[in-house]
Structure formats: structure tokens, C-alpha cells
Design a protein around this motif. Sequence first.
Motif, PDB file in Angstrom:
ATOM      1  N   HIS A   1       0.745  -1.043   0.102  1.00 44.65           N
ATOM      2  CA  HIS A   1       0.137  -0.071   0.018  1.00 44.65           C
ATOM      3  C   HIS A   1       0.991   1.298  -0.061  1.00 44.65           C
TER       4      HIS A   1
ATOM      5  N   ASN B   1       1.168  11.567   1.872  1.00 43.98           N
ATOM      6  CA  ASN B   1      -0.493  11.826   1.378  1.00 43.98           C
ATOM      7  C   ASN B   1      -0.888  13.027   1.301  1.00 43.98           C
TER       8      ASN B   1
ATOM      9  N   SER C   1      14.055  -4.474   3.878  1.00 43.45           N
ATOM     10  CA  SER C   1      14.047  -2.910   4.247  1.00 43.45           C
ATOM     11  C   SER C   1      14.952  -2.587   5.085  1.00 43.45           C
TER      12      SER C   1
ATOM     13  N   LEU D   1      14.516  -2.391   8.253  1.00 44.60           N
ATOM     14  CA  LEU D   1      14.064  -1.422   9.531  1.00 44.60           C
ATOM     15  C   LEU D   1      13.782  -2.397  10.809  1.00 44.60           C
ATOM     16  N   SER D   2      13.584  -1.947  11.672  1.00 41.56           N
ATOM     17  CA  SER D   2      13.540  -2.720  12.813  1.00 41.56           C
ATOM     18  C   SER D   2      12.311  -3.232  13.082  1.00 41.56           C
TER      19      SER D   2
ATOM     20  N   SER E   1       9.187  -1.411  13.814  1.00 44.54           N
ATOM     21  CA  SER E   1       8.663  -0.552  12.486  1.00 44.54           C
ATOM     22  C   SER E   1       7.933  -1.416  11.490  1.00 44.54           C
ATOM     23  N   ARG E   2       8.569  -2.606  11.376  1.00 46.29           N
ATOM     24  CA  ARG E   2       7.936  -3.747  10.435  1.00 46.29           C
ATOM     25  C   ARG E   2       6.378  -3.854  10.787  1.00 46.29           C
TER      26      ARG E   2
ATOM     27  N   LEU F   1       4.382  -1.996  12.654  1.00 47.53           N
ATOM     28  CA  LEU F   1       3.618  -0.898  12.457  1.00 47.53           C
ATOM     29  C   LEU F   1       3.211  -0.906  11.117  1.00 47.53           C
ATOM     30  N   ILE F   2       4.180  -1.186  10.264  1.00 46.85           N
ATOM     31  CA  ILE F   2       3.887  -0.756   8.706  1.00 46.85           C
ATOM     32  C   ILE F   2       3.012  -1.897   8.154  1.00 46.85           C
ATOM     33  N   ALA F   3       3.408  -3.198   8.521  1.00 49.98           N
ATOM     34  CA  ALA F   3       2.345  -4.145   8.285  1.00 49.98           C
ATOM     35  C   ALA F   3       0.902  -4.098   8.310  1.00 49.98           C
ATOM     36  N   ALA F   4       0.608  -3.287   9.566  1.00 45.82           N
ATOM     37  CA  ALA F   4      -0.632  -3.177   9.626  1.00 45.82           C
ATOM     38  C   ALA F   4      -1.379  -1.792   8.673  1.00 45.82           C
ATOM     39  N   VAL F   5      -0.625  -1.490   7.866  1.00 47.93           N
ATOM     40  CA  VAL F   5      -1.144  -0.147   7.010  1.00 47.93           C
ATOM     41  C   VAL F   5      -2.223  -0.849   5.979  1.00 47.93           C
ATOM     42  N   ASP F   6      -3.454  -0.431   5.855  1.00 48.49           N
ATOM     43  CA  ASP F   6      -4.294  -1.156   4.830  1.00 48.49           C
ATOM     44  C   ASP F   6      -4.660  -0.024   3.858  1.00 48.49           C
ATOM     45  N   GLN F   7      -4.368   1.043   3.758  1.00 43.05           N
ATOM     46  CA  GLN F   7      -4.850   2.122   3.042  1.00 43.05           C
ATOM     47  C   GLN F   7      -3.611   2.752   2.615  1.00 43.05           C
ATOM     48  N   PRO F   8      -3.776   3.388   1.106  1.00 40.32           N
ATOM     49  CA  PRO F   8      -2.537   3.913   0.264  1.00 40.32           C
ATOM     50  C   PRO F   8      -1.640   5.177   1.170  1.00 40.32           C
ATOM     51  N   ILE F   9      -0.731   5.034   1.140  1.00 46.26           N
ATOM     52  CA  ILE F   9       0.391   5.897   1.736  1.00 46.26           C
ATOM     53  C   ILE F   9       1.232   6.357   0.579  1.00 46.26           C
TER      54      ILE F   9
END
Lengths: 59, 140
Positions: free
Chosen positions: A7, A36, B114, B116-117, B120-121, B123-131
Motif C-alpha cells: 500500500h 499523502n 528494508s 527496518l526494526s 517498525s515492520r 507498525l507498517i504491516a498493519a497499514v491497509d490504505q494507500p500511503i
Amino acid sequence: MALENTHITASAVAAIEYPDLVREYRVTGVPKTVVNERVEILGAEPEASFVAHVLEALA
Amino acid sequence: MVPAPRSPVDLQATLAAITAPVKLVFFTQTFGCDSCLAARQIVDHIASLSDQITVEEFNLVLDKDQVDRYGVQRAPAIAVVGDIDAGIRFYGAPEGHELVSLVEAITLVASGDSGLSEESRVLIAAVDQPIDIQVFATPT
């Protein structure tokens, strides 16, 4: 971050070459990060703080 | 994190160490693109330093299918594409710090890691909308 989640997309923009974008996003210093078209991060930040700021775009 | 190359020698060594294919998809424009030639020369130079790096070139105006596929809006643009297209783009000729960032992006895409720590991974894995992240930078 883009590698970790499909995403997420990430662009690096050479500010000097795109004065229209610099004006649009009010870039007065670099690095400046815009997420964004909403959240702005000025300067370089440690990873944890940067990630937290980026995720504010979804809040 | 992958150490950032700081000199031409480091650049060479860093790129020579890549063990997975990376494609640099370069978008140019025939008119009104002062830095397209410089950008293409940089891309070619980078590709010459590793057998794993290939270059494809498209025209921002003529190759609409590829423009849509990679979602680029300007030229010069470089999409850094590995196994999958993670959405990593560079706009403008990548010189100075930008070149360092491009090489770092290539090594990250090749490794698929990546760097990343774990925090961080998660937190980022939970993103389900475009960033969409845009980073403005200068060569120095």
C-alpha cells in the motif's frame, strides 16, 4: 517502508528540478517529506519517529 | 541498514555485490527535459557496474501504457523494480546525495529487506490504505 507494504509508495524528488512542486508543497528546506499530501516532516528523523509521523497520514 | 556508499569506489563495490536482479525503468521526454540526458547517463553508469541491473527506457508522452503501469507523472523518472514493484521512484537526475539514495534503494530492492526494526515492520504491516511518501532533496 514501501518494501514492507504494497500500500506504500515512495518517491525521491530532486527539488531543484521541480520548482512547481517546491511551490505546491511549500518546500523551504531539505529534506522535506510530504505524506499523502497532508503530513509534513521537516529534516531527517530517527527511524521510529519517522515511521510514526508517516503513519499520522492515516489518522 | 545497508551502509550508504560514499565514494565512487564504494558505489562500484556496493553495486557489484548485488545478487538479485533489479530493473531500472527510466522515463524520458523528448522536449522540455533539461536533465533527462544527465539522468540517463547516470542510470547507464549504474547499470554498467552490475550484471544484475538492467535498464528499460520509455517516453513519458508516447508510452502511455508504461506511464500508467508505473504511475509516473514527470521526467526524468526512475522506477526501481525488483521481484515486485514496491513503488519506489526517483524524479530528476540522481546526483550527489540522490545518487547515494538511489544506490541504497537498488541494494534494498535487490535484497528484499528494508533493514527496518521489528517494531517498525509491525507498525507498517498493519497499514491497509494507500500511503504516498514524497521526499524532497537536493544534491548537496
